[in-house]
Scaffold this motif. Structure first.
Motif, PDB file in Angstrom:
ATOM      1  N   TYR A   1      -5.481 -44.571   8.462  1.00 41.86           N
ATOM      2  CA  TYR A   1      -4.544 -45.266   8.830  1.00 41.86           C
ATOM      3  C   TYR A   1      -3.103 -45.444   8.567  1.00 41.86           C
ATOM      4  CZ  TYR A   1      -8.222 -47.920   6.877  1.00 41.86           C
ATOM      5  OH  TYR A   1      -9.195 -48.485   6.595  1.00 41.86           O
TER       6      TYR A   1
ATOM      7  N   GLN B   1       0.961 -47.596   8.597  1.00 41.01           N
ATOM      8  CA  GLN B   1       1.410 -48.520   9.005  1.00 41.01           C
ATOM      9  C   GLN B   1       2.711 -48.477   9.419  1.00 41.01           C
ATOM     10  OE1 GLN B   1       2.647 -48.565   4.182  1.00 41.01           O
ATOM     11  NE2 GLN B   1       1.371 -50.924   4.112  1.00 41.01           N
TER      12      GLN B   1
ATOM     13  N   PHE C   1     -17.394 -40.347   9.446  1.00 39.10           N
ATOM     14  CA  PHE C   1     -18.398 -40.516   8.291  1.00 39.10           C
ATOM     15  C   PHE C   1     -19.907 -39.614   7.908  1.00 39.10           C
ATOM     16  CE2 PHE C   1     -16.772 -44.550   7.448  1.00 39.10           C
ATOM     17  CZ  PHE C   1     -17.313 -45.876   7.560  1.00 39.10           C
TER      18      PHE C   1
ATOM     19  N   GLN D   1       4.348 -54.498   7.681  1.00 39.36           N
ATOM     20  CA  GLN D   1       3.175 -54.735   8.136  1.00 39.36           C
ATOM     21  C   GLN D   1       2.121 -53.995   7.280  1.00 39.36           C
ATOM     22  OE1 GLN D   1       2.354 -54.410  12.225  1.00 39.36           O
ATOM     23  NE2 GLN D   1       3.521 -55.501  12.469  1.00 39.36           N
ATOM     24  N   GLY D   2       0.667 -54.432   7.254  1.00 38.04           N
ATOM     25  CA  GLY D   2      -0.309 -54.534   6.375  1.00 38.04           C
ATOM     26  C   GLY D   2      -0.953 -52.580   7.408  1.00 38.04           C
ATOM     27  N   LEU D   3      -2.088 -52.120   6.820  1.00 36.74           N
ATOM     28  CA  LEU D   3      -2.432 -50.710   7.591  1.00 36.74           C
ATOM     29  C   LEU D   3      -3.510 -51.516   9.057  1.00 36.74           C
ATOM     30  CD1 LEU D   3      -3.615 -49.206   3.729  1.00 36.74           C
ATOM     31  CD2 LEU D   3      -1.948 -48.932   5.543  1.00 36.74           C
TER      32      LEU D   3
ATOM     33  N   PHE E   1      -1.068 -43.034   6.217  1.00 38.04           N
ATOM     34  CA  PHE E   1      -2.026 -42.633   5.063  1.00 38.04           C
ATOM     35  C   PHE E   1      -3.779 -42.110   5.205  1.00 38.04           C
ATOM     36  CE2 PHE E   1       0.984 -44.802   1.903  1.00 38.04           C
ATOM     37  CZ  PHE E   1       1.682 -45.625   2.991  1.00 38.04           C
TER      38      PHE E   1
ATOM     39  N   LYS F   1     -11.546 -42.728  11.641  1.00 34.83           N
ATOM     40  CA  LYS F   1     -12.865 -42.886   9.896  1.00 34.83           C
ATOM     41  C   LYS F   1     -13.995 -41.445  10.645  1.00 34.83           C
ATOM     42  CE  LYS F   1     -15.902 -46.039  12.136  1.00 34.83           C
ATOM     43  NZ  LYS F   1     -15.550 -46.573  13.483  1.00 34.83           N
TER      44      LYS F   1
ATOM     45  N   PHE G   1     -11.125 -41.362   6.473  1.00 34.34           N
ATOM     46  CA  PHE G   1      -9.966 -42.566   7.625  1.00 34.34           C
ATOM     47  C   PHE G   1      -8.522 -42.324   7.009  1.00 34.34           C
ATOM     48  CE2 PHE G   1     -13.720 -45.495   6.706  1.00 34.34           C
ATOM     49  CZ  PHE G   1     -13.667 -45.152   5.692  1.00 34.34           C
TER      50      PHE G   1
ATOM     51  N   PHE H   1      -6.133 -43.630  -1.685  1.00 32.22           N
ATOM     52  CA  PHE H   1      -5.125 -43.557  -0.427  1.00 32.22           C
ATOM     53  C   PHE H   1      -4.632 -42.103  -1.302  1.00 32.22           C
ATOM     54  CE2 PHE H   1      -5.145 -46.527   2.757  1.00 32.22           C
ATOM     55  CZ  PHE H   1      -6.361 -48.047   2.292  1.00 32.22           C
ATOM     56  N   GLY H   2      -4.190 -40.868   0.156  1.00 30.33           N
ATOM     57  CA  GLY H   2      -2.563 -40.132  -0.283  1.00 30.33           C
ATOM     58  C   GLY H   2      -1.535 -40.977  -0.093  1.00 30.33           C
ATOM     59  N   THR H   3      -0.368 -40.207  -1.038  1.00 24.51           N
ATOM     60  CA  THR H   3       1.115 -40.819  -0.320  1.00 24.51           C
ATOM     61  C   THR H   3       1.476 -41.265   0.460  1.00 24.51           C
ATOM     62  OG1 THR H   3       2.030 -38.491  -0.812  1.00 24.51           O
ATOM     63  CG2 THR H   3       1.453 -40.401  -3.098  1.00 24.51           C
TER      64      THR H   3
ATOM     65  N   ASN I   1     -16.906 -49.166  -3.693  1.00 25.74           N
ATOM     66  CA  ASN I   1     -16.592 -49.179  -2.397  1.00 25.74           C
ATOM     67  C   ASN I   1     -14.974 -48.729  -1.952  1.00 25.74           C
ATOM     68  OD1 ASN I   1     -17.865 -48.473  -0.001  1.00 25.74           O
ATOM     69  ND2 ASN I   1     -17.966 -50.581   0.645  1.00 25.74           N
ATOM     70  N   ASN I   2     -14.616 -48.938  -3.061  1.00 28.55           N
ATOM     71  CA  ASN I   2     -12.621 -48.927  -2.094  1.00 28.55           C
ATOM     72  C   ASN I   2     -12.515 -47.403  -1.974  1.00 28.55           C
ATOM     73  OD1 ASN I   2     -13.742 -47.802  -5.381  1.00 28.55           O
ATOM     74  ND2 ASN I   2     -11.360 -46.892  -5.205  1.00 28.55           N
ATOM     75  N   LEU I   3     -11.433 -47.415  -1.390  1.00 34.82           N
ATOM     76  CA  LEU I   3     -10.673 -45.978  -1.052  1.00 34.82           C
ATOM     77  C   LEU I   3      -9.565 -45.324  -1.972  1.00 34.82           C
ATOM     78  CD1 LEU I   3      -9.732 -47.435   2.550  1.00 34.82           C
ATOM     79  CD2 LEU I   3     -11.725 -45.931   2.398  1.00 34.82           C
TER      80      LEU I   3
END
Lengths: 112, 114
Positions: free
Chosen positions: B36, B38, B51, B42-44, B90, B49, B34, B104-106, B100-102
């Motif tokens: 994202y 930001q 799959f 704010q959020g992501l 990100f 994506k 994925f 993330f990179g920095t 089922n979590n993600l």
């Protein structure tokens, strides 16, 4: 339709206190996840809940806990706050816990 | 263990120039990947994506990314950057065993100059 909503937007606490953060998922979503994003870092997974059951937990101390209510909203609780808990706390939801998740705008927690 | 590396902390590009943000991942099985974005305070927001299937995926706002299994990479590209693209980006890899979590990179902070 409303997205993921989180409250409060900002919060200031002092060391040793307790805090509760709240999240309402998108309507119809039954899974909620919590992430911590420290300044300058990517989000880090804390918890995932699905149908009110904990599905997963990240590498966080027992001071962090969460729960999900029958209406699928969720609370994240942090006890004995430390300076290092200062971060943006993000909530994300999905219909059944699958990807992709939809994120809220977060709660900015500052510890003094 | 799963991990994501974004080698570039900060990138500056001129408006109208092309953009490529790098992402390398480590994952034991076929990854779900994925990107994202930001904006400050704010959020992501999900850009795109991957799959399975076509390794070149199209996203929102004119972004695309290419999955290269041999290089363990999932780089994000845009042919012409707009000033409104300035944000933090990100890359994340999805885990599908239980939680089922993600991961993330920095992040890479993008600055766009006129």
């Amino acid at each position: 339709d409303a997205g993921v909503t989180q409250s409060p937007t900002h919060l200031i606490k002092t060391r040793g206190q307790h805090v509760t953060l709240r999240c309402s998922p998108i309507s119809g979503h039954k899974s909620v996840s919590w992430y911590q994003q420290v300044l300058g870092q990517g989000p880090q997974f804390i918890f995932q809940y699905y149908e009110k059951e904990e599905r997963g937990r990240g590498n966080f101390p027992d001071r962090f806990s969460a729960r999900q209510f029958p209406n699928y909203s969720s609370e994240l609780n942090v006890n004995a706050l430390l300076l290092g808990d200062s971060a943006l706390y993000l909530c994300a939801s999905s219909p059944r816990g699958e990807q992709p998740q939809h994120f809220g705008d977060g709660t900015r927690l500052s510890i003094l | 263990a799963q991990s994501v590396t974004q080698p570039d902390i900060h990138i500056t590009v001129s408006e109208g120039a092309s953009l490529e943000l790098r992402c390398n991942y480590s994952y034991g099985a076929t990854p779900y990947l994925f990107w994202y974005v930001q904006s400050p305070g704010q959020g992501l927001q999900l850009l795109l994506k991957y799959f399975s299937g076509d390794t070149l995926v199209q996203g929102i706002k004119g972004f695309e990314a290419e999955f290269k299994r041999s290089q363990s990479s999932f780089n994000l590209r845009k042919p012409s950057v707009h000033w409104s693209d300035a944000a933090e980006y990100f890359c994340a890899v999805g885990e599908f065993t239980g939680a089922n979590n993600l991961f993330f990179g920095t992040g890479t902070r993008l600055t766009v100059i006129p």
